[in-house]
Design an enzyme around this catalytic site. Structure first.
Site, PDB file in Angstrom:
ATOM      1  N   ASP A 166       0.650  -1.260   0.088  1.00  0.00           N
ATOM      2  CA  ASP A 166       0.055  -0.054   0.189  1.00  0.00           C
ATOM      3  C   ASP A 166       0.849   1.370   0.248  1.00  0.00           C
ATOM      4  O   ASP A 166       2.094   1.184   0.457  1.00  0.00           O
ATOM      5  CB  ASP A 166      -0.942   0.100   1.244  1.00  0.00           C
ATOM      6  N   ARG A 217      -1.500  -0.645  -8.466  1.00  0.00           N
ATOM      7  CA  ARG A 217      -2.579  -0.295  -8.251  1.00  0.00           C
ATOM      8  C   ARG A 217      -2.764   1.039  -7.913  1.00  0.00           C
ATOM      9  O   ARG A 217      -2.094   1.808  -7.646  1.00  0.00           O
ATOM     10  CB  ARG A 217      -3.171  -0.925  -6.629  1.00  0.00           C
TER      11      ARG A 217
HETATM   12  P1  FAD Z   1     -14.093   9.470  -4.761  1.00  0.00           P
HETATM   13  O1  FAD Z   1     -14.228  10.604  -5.682  1.00  0.00           O
HETATM   14  O2  FAD Z   1     -13.563   9.630  -3.470  1.00  0.00           O
HETATM   15  O3  FAD Z   1     -15.462   8.957  -4.641  1.00  0.00           O
HETATM   16  C1  FAD Z   1     -16.429   8.546  -5.660  1.00  0.00           C
HETATM   17  C2  FAD Z   1     -17.757   7.905  -5.274  1.00  0.00           C
HETATM   18  O4  FAD Z   1     -17.180   6.561  -4.800  1.00  0.00           O
HETATM   19  C3  FAD Z   1     -18.297   8.456  -4.430  1.00  0.00           C
HETATM   20  O5  FAD Z   1     -19.028   9.739  -4.763  1.00  0.00           O
HETATM   21  C4  FAD Z   1     -18.958   7.571  -3.380  1.00  0.00           C
HETATM   22  O6  FAD Z   1     -20.113   7.009  -4.083  1.00  0.00           O
HETATM   23  C5  FAD Z   1     -18.041   6.269  -3.456  1.00  0.00           C
HETATM   24  N1  FAD Z   1     -17.169   6.301  -2.388  1.00  0.00           N
HETATM   25  C6  FAD Z   1     -15.877   6.460  -2.432  1.00  0.00           C
HETATM   26  N2  FAD Z   1     -15.347   6.360  -0.744  1.00  0.00           N
HETATM   27  C7  FAD Z   1     -16.448   5.994  -0.199  1.00  0.00           C
HETATM   28  C8  FAD Z   1     -16.303   5.609   1.165  1.00  0.00           C
HETATM   29  N3  FAD Z   1     -15.466   5.518   1.960  1.00  0.00           N
HETATM   30  N4  FAD Z   1     -17.670   5.288   1.474  1.00  0.00           N
HETATM   31  C9  FAD Z   1     -18.976   5.150   0.541  1.00  0.00           C
HETATM   32  N5  FAD Z   1     -18.870   5.470  -0.717  1.00  0.00           N
HETATM   33  C10 FAD Z   1     -17.664   6.139  -0.987  1.00  0.00           C
HETATM   34  N6  FAD Z   1      -5.305   5.185  -0.756  1.00  0.00           N
HETATM   35  C11 FAD Z   1      -3.986   5.254  -0.536  1.00  0.00           C
HETATM   36  O7  FAD Z   1      -3.452   6.559  -0.154  1.00  0.00           O
HETATM   37  N7  FAD Z   1      -3.272   4.391  -0.407  1.00  0.00           N
HETATM   38  C12 FAD Z   1      -3.508   3.093  -0.787  1.00  0.00           C
HETATM   39  O8  FAD Z   1      -2.697   2.120  -0.527  1.00  0.00           O
HETATM   40  C13 FAD Z   1      -4.858   2.910  -1.139  1.00  0.00           C
HETATM   41  N8  FAD Z   1      -5.335   1.726  -1.410  1.00  0.00           N
HETATM   42  C14 FAD Z   1      -6.601   1.410  -1.946  1.00  0.00           C
HETATM   43  C15 FAD Z   1      -7.078   0.323  -2.314  1.00  0.00           C
HETATM   44  C16 FAD Z   1      -8.205   0.062  -2.897  1.00  0.00           C
HETATM   45  C17 FAD Z   1      -8.903  -1.470  -3.324  1.00  0.00           C
HETATM   46  C18 FAD Z   1      -9.288   1.267  -2.894  1.00  0.00           C
HETATM   47  C19 FAD Z   1     -10.516   0.957  -3.595  1.00  0.00           C
HETATM   48  C20 FAD Z   1      -8.724   2.273  -2.516  1.00  0.00           C
HETATM   49  C21 FAD Z   1      -7.432   2.505  -2.025  1.00  0.00           C
HETATM   50  N9  FAD Z   1      -7.033   3.740  -1.124  1.00  0.00           N
HETATM   51  C22 FAD Z   1      -5.635   3.902  -0.769  1.00  0.00           C
HETATM   52  C23 FAD Z   1      -8.112   4.768  -1.056  1.00  0.00           C
HETATM   53  C24 FAD Z   1      -8.180   5.942  -2.264  1.00  0.00           C
HETATM   54  O9  FAD Z   1      -7.210   6.494  -2.346  1.00  0.00           O
HETATM   55  C25 FAD Z   1      -9.146   6.580  -2.212  1.00  0.00           C
HETATM   56  O10 FAD Z   1      -9.266   7.547  -1.017  1.00  0.00           O
HETATM   57  C26 FAD Z   1     -10.700   6.000  -2.196  1.00  0.00           C
HETATM   58  O11 FAD Z   1     -10.921   4.941  -2.928  1.00  0.00           O
HETATM   59  C27 FAD Z   1     -11.863   7.029  -2.391  1.00  0.00           C
HETATM   60  O12 FAD Z   1     -11.689   7.558  -3.734  1.00  0.00           O
HETATM   61  P2  FAD Z   1     -12.565   6.913  -5.167  1.00  0.00           P
HETATM   62  O13 FAD Z   1     -11.674   6.589  -6.114  1.00  0.00           O
HETATM   63  O14 FAD Z   1     -13.299   5.790  -4.590  1.00  0.00           O
HETATM   64  O15 FAD Z   1     -13.294   8.361  -5.685  1.00  0.00           O
END
Ligand code: FAD
Length: 352
Positions: A166, A217
């Site tokens: 991560d 990722r």
């Molecule tokens: P956003 O623009 O934040 O959200 C888009 C839509 O998705 C929102 O409108 C909502 O409908 C939905 N959504 C998003 N988050 C949520 C939530 N928590 N609860 C409910 N609905 C939600 N970040 C790191 O910094 N380091 C990592 O190693 C890391 N690993 C990850 C691994 C995976 C498999 C995923 C999916 C995410 C990871 N993240 C990591 C988190 C990532 O950086 C984002 O903070 C998170 O995924 C929210 O961004 P989004 O792309 O979903 O888009």
């Protein structure tokens, strides 16, 4: 604004203590965390896999400063790997064929200071970008980190399980990439990194990873980062997401498109269609408990979908970052706390 507040709360030790002992806190954490025990984590992975998903399993914990705690976390990862290899699915296939692990280096001791006069680690470093890089300050015990992580990687190699690292805050980006570059040079190739589209350096890093054939990722990024290193506006982060995702899909090695944003997902699908990139050459990744509707829809459409499945009792910072992403999630806290407090009787069992 709320995002900043939740991210600040995620780093507060006092709030962590208060929240973790609050009534209803366990119920609340279950929204995004599979459970506290290894058996609960494995059971959740099995459920995902039997439903057709892939999984990556995470033992919650970060910012560890004690060597004993870091060693204990590595021991837990080794037990996880053994469970993934030892358990079989109804068809007889081992669980490990559809599940791997994700590790945070600060849980493994990345921030433990080096003993005096320790020389810098030998071996190649990750090429630095022209912009968006902050200099690494301090000297850290890379020998300890290498040994601790090495125990996991050696077991993972024996069992044939992929390990994902991560990505954490800007203070760790270059150090994490340097560390992984050295592992790569040592011959550990069944490992991958995470890049964050909010960082200015990410396109550069994606090109480096592609040139090595290293799996990436791509996510948007979950920490609070300043303009010196990160894009500040959502449209800008999203534009960079699509740019880097398509670069990884065109030239990279089986990228993980990690997002719940349907606009990003549709852009990736459209790119794959126009460029004739087969669905077996990439996967979507989402977090346990987030947008289950979208997870299911993609699965039905025939895409590979991996669910990031965390377990463990150190759920507080992870959970607060999920709140930061969608402050509406905070209503879960209010409802669950009301349900389990004496006020629950007044408001009824559903807390409403
Ligand atoms: P956003 O623009 O934040 O959200 C888009 C839509 O998705 C929102 O409108 C909502 O409908 C939905 N959504 C998003 N988050 C949520 C939530 N928590 N609860 C409910 N609905 C939600 N970040 C790191 O910094 N380091 C990592 O190693 C890391 N690993 C990850 C691994 C995976 C498999 C995923 C999916 C995410 C990871 N993240 C990591 C988190 C990532 O950086 C984002 O903070 C998170 O995924 C929210 O961004 P989004 O792309 O979903 O888009």
């Amino acid at each position: 604004m709320l995002r900043e507040i939740f991210i600040a709360l995620s780093e507060s030790a006092t709030m962590r203590r208060i929240s973790m002992s609050a009534p209803g806190s366990k119920t609340v954490s279950r929204r995004f965390v599979a459970g506290e025990k290894l058996e609960e984590g494995i059971a959740a992975v099995r459920r995902q896999v039997e439903a057709g998903y892939f999984a990556t399993m995470d033992y919650l914990g970060e910012s560890v400063t004690s060597r004993d705690e870091a060693r204990a976390a590595a021991d837990m990862y080794i037990r996880m790997l053994e469970q993934l290899a030892g358990q079989t699915l109804p068809g007889g296939e081992p669980l490990k064929t559809r599940a791997n692990v994700s590790i945070k280096l600060t849980q493994m001791g990345q921030d433990i200071p080096a003993p005096p006069n320790t020389p810098p680690p030998a071996g190649p470093t990750w090429p630095q970008p022209e912009r968006g890089m902050i200099p690494v300050e301090g000297r850290f015990d890379d020998v300890f980190l290498r040994d601790n992580v090495g125990r996991i990687l050696d077991r993972a190699r024996e069992l044939g399980i992929f390990v994902r690292f991560d990505m954490e805050s800007r203070f760790h980006t270059q150090r994490t990439l340097d560390f992984i570059r050295r592992l790569w040079a040592e011959g550990y190739h069944d490992i991958g990194i995470v890049l964050q589209s909010y960082l200015l350096r990410t396109e550069h890093d994606a090109r480096v990873a592609n040139s090595l054939g290293m799996r990436v990722r791509l996510c948007k990024g979950a920490y609070q980062e300043p303009p010196e290193v990160a894009i500040q506006d959502k449209p800008g982060v999203d534009r960079n997401y699509v740019k880097v995702a398509t670069l990884l899909m065109a030239e990279g090695n089986y990228p993980g498109i990690a997002t719940h944003d349907s606009t990003m997902i549709r852009a990736a699908i459209e790119f794959a269609r126009t460029q004739q990139i087969d669905r077996s050459r990439f996967e979507f990744q989402m977090l346990y408990g987030v947008r289950r509707d979208l997870q299911q829809q993609l699965l039905k459409e025939g895409y590979n979908v991996r669910v990031y499945t965390p377990f463990g009792d150190a759920w507080y910072p992870y959970f607060m970052r999920r709140m930061a992403e969608r402050p509406g999630n905070a209503m879960f806290i209010v409802n669950a706390v009301l349900r389990e407090s004496p006020l629950g009787g007044i408001f009824g069992r559903n807390g409403r």
